[in-house]
Motif scaffolding. Structure first.
Motif, mmCIF file in Angstrom:
data_model
loop_
_atom_site.group_PDB
_atom_site.id
_atom_site.type_symbol
_atom_site.label_atom_id
_atom_site.label_comp_id
_atom_site.label_asym_id
_atom_site.label_seq_id
_atom_site.Cartn_x
_atom_site.Cartn_y
_atom_site.Cartn_z
ATOM 1 N N GLY A 176 3.162 0.092 7.783
ATOM 2 C CA GLY A 176 2.079 -0.308 6.899
ATOM 3 C C GLY A 176 2.539 -0.412 5.459
ATOM 4 N N THR A 177 1.609 -0.786 4.606
ATOM 5 C CA THR A 177 1.920 -0.964 3.188
ATOM 6 C C THR A 177 0.865 -0.274 2.321
ATOM 7 O OG1 THR A 177 2.899 -3.128 3.662
ATOM 8 C CG2 THR A 177 2.382 -2.656 1.365
ATOM 9 N N ASP A 178 1.334 0.594 1.426
ATOM 10 C CA ASP A 178 0.512 1.209 0.379
ATOM 11 C C ASP A 178 -0.676 1.997 0.905
ATOM 12 O OD1 ASP A 178 2.063 0.416 -1.866
ATOM 13 O OD2 ASP A 178 1.297 -1.617 -1.672
ATOM 14 N N SER A 179 -0.547 2.577 2.075
ATOM 15 C CA SER A 179 -1.562 3.491 2.596
ATOM 16 C C SER A 179 -0.877 4.429 3.590
ATOM 17 C CB SER A 179 -2.691 2.737 3.307
ATOM 18 O OG SER A 179 -3.620 3.643 3.874
ATOM 19 N N PRO A 180 -1.032 5.739 3.369
ATOM 20 C CA PRO A 180 -1.942 6.421 2.442
ATOM 21 C C PRO A 180 -1.387 6.607 1.024
ATOM 22 C CG PRO A 180 -0.842 8.035 3.782
ATOM 23 C CD PRO A 180 -0.371 6.705 4.281
ATOM 24 N N PHE A 181 -0.125 6.247 0.805
ATOM 25 C CA PHE A 181 0.448 6.391 -0.536
ATOM 26 C C PHE A 181 0.996 5.049 -0.998
ATOM 27 C CE2 PHE A 181 0.646 10.574 1.422
ATOM 28 C CZ PHE A 181 0.021 11.347 0.444
ATOM 29 N N ARG A 182 0.919 4.811 -2.295
ATOM 30 C CA ARG A 182 1.323 3.524 -2.831
ATOM 31 C C ARG A 182 2.249 3.716 -4.022
ATOM 32 N NH1 ARG A 182 -4.850 2.351 -4.821
ATOM 33 N NH2 ARG A 182 -4.835 3.613 -6.721
ATOM 34 N N GLY A 183 2.879 2.623 -4.395
ATOM 35 C CA GLY A 183 3.781 2.674 -5.533
ATOM 36 C C GLY A 183 5.190 3.077 -5.125
ATOM 37 N N CYS A 184 6.100 3.060 -6.078
ATOM 38 C CA CYS A 184 7.491 3.433 -5.849
ATOM 39 C C CYS A 184 8.101 3.837 -7.185
ATOM 40 C CB CYS A 184 8.280 2.285 -5.208
ATOM 41 S SG CYS A 184 8.104 0.700 -6.059
ATOM 42 N N TYR A 185 9.222 4.514 -7.116
ATOM 43 C CA TYR A 185 9.812 5.076 -8.331
ATOM 44 C C TYR A 185 10.682 4.054 -9.048
ATOM 45 C CZ TYR A 185 12.193 8.291 -11.485
ATOM 46 O OH TYR A 185 12.675 8.914 -12.602
ATOM 47 N N VAL A 186 10.420 3.898 -10.336
ATOM 48 C CA VAL A 186 11.261 3.115 -11.236
ATOM 49 C C VAL A 186 11.391 3.940 -12.516
ATOM 50 C CG1 VAL A 186 11.523 0.957 -12.534
ATOM 51 C CG2 VAL A 186 10.406 0.935 -10.282
#
Length: 247
Positions: free
Chosen positions: A187-197
């Motif tokens: 899946g994408t962006d569920s249950p957590f979203r975003g990524c480290y930059v």
């Protein structure tokens, strides 16, 4: 290519322990719930399997000291439940640390700022050497939502890909879907979203590409904290495949 593992660590320096309002059993329970157990092993095995070995950055300090993934201020979404870079609340939204600006600043200076600087410097080195940097953020999450989660109503697939509108190109998502497809639904962006930059590059340098890999823990260990199952080797192999595809 860099594999970033921010939440596998369990070390709690002695000087920080008196500021935690948790006895040893309570801290052990919180650590079991929130540590991304064995994600360091997954990253290291995956890196070793890759044809071109990536850099692996593993944070050994517990996120109960500082959370290097979070914004240190009110921009952080989870600040509303007391879980920005320095947690004041735990998984059940219970108080775990008193409000103490001096101690907070000391924690950030000792652990948050050096980690952020080191990762940013590594990204700069890759940009200088190759003209781009790809950062794969390796995490895990429990099969059942914890009370602190703000988006607990969505799907909880075996693999969740966290993305960013600037730093996550569609081709990177497609490569991850292909690599991890054997583990089940991706899946994408569920249950957590975003990524480290790194903040030095966030939103301003599209040469820095990033994707978060969130592995549901019951896919590779007996929850909450192990032992591991055959799924760990499968996850590490999939990560190696992704590294090869992107490299």
């Amino acid at each position: 290519m860099l594999l970033h593992v921010p939440h596998a660590g369990t070390e709690i320096p002695a000087w920080t322990r008196p500021h935690l309002l948790l006895d040893d059993p309570a801290l052990a329970t919180e650590t079991a719930a929130l540590t991304d157990h064995y994600t360091d092993r997954i990253a290291l095995i995956g890196a070793a399997r890759a044809a071109l070995r990536p850099w692996v950055l593993v944070n050994r300090v517990s996120r109960f000291v500082v959370d290097p993934e979070r914004f240190p201020d009110e921009r952080e979404e989870l600040a509303v439940v007391g879980m920005a870079a320095v947690y004041t609340h735990g998984t059940r939204r219970q108080r775990i640390r008193a409000d103490d600006a001096e101690h907070r600043d000391a924690l950030l200076a000792a652990h948050y700022t050096p980690w952020a600087g080191a990762v940013a410097d590594m990204v700069d080195a890759r940009l200088a050497a190759t003209g781009r940097a790809v950062l794969i953020d390796v995490h895990s999450y429990p099969s059942e939502p914890l009370p602190y989660e703000l988006h607990a109503d969505g799907p909880r697939p075996p693999v969740c890909l966290g993305t960013d509108p600037v730093h996550t190109p569609a081709a990177l998502v497609a490569a991850a879907r292909e690599a991890f497809g054997g583990l089940g639904e991706v899946g994408t962006d569920s249950p957590f979203r975003g990524c480290y930059v790194p903040m030095r590059h966030y939103g301003v340098d599209p040469r820095v590409r990033s994707l978060m890999i969130e592995l549901r823990r019951d896919a590779y260990l007996v929850e909450p904290a192990g032992p591991v199952t055959a799924g760990l080797a499968a996850a590490a192999a999939a990560l190696g495949v992704l590294v090869d595809a992107v490299s």
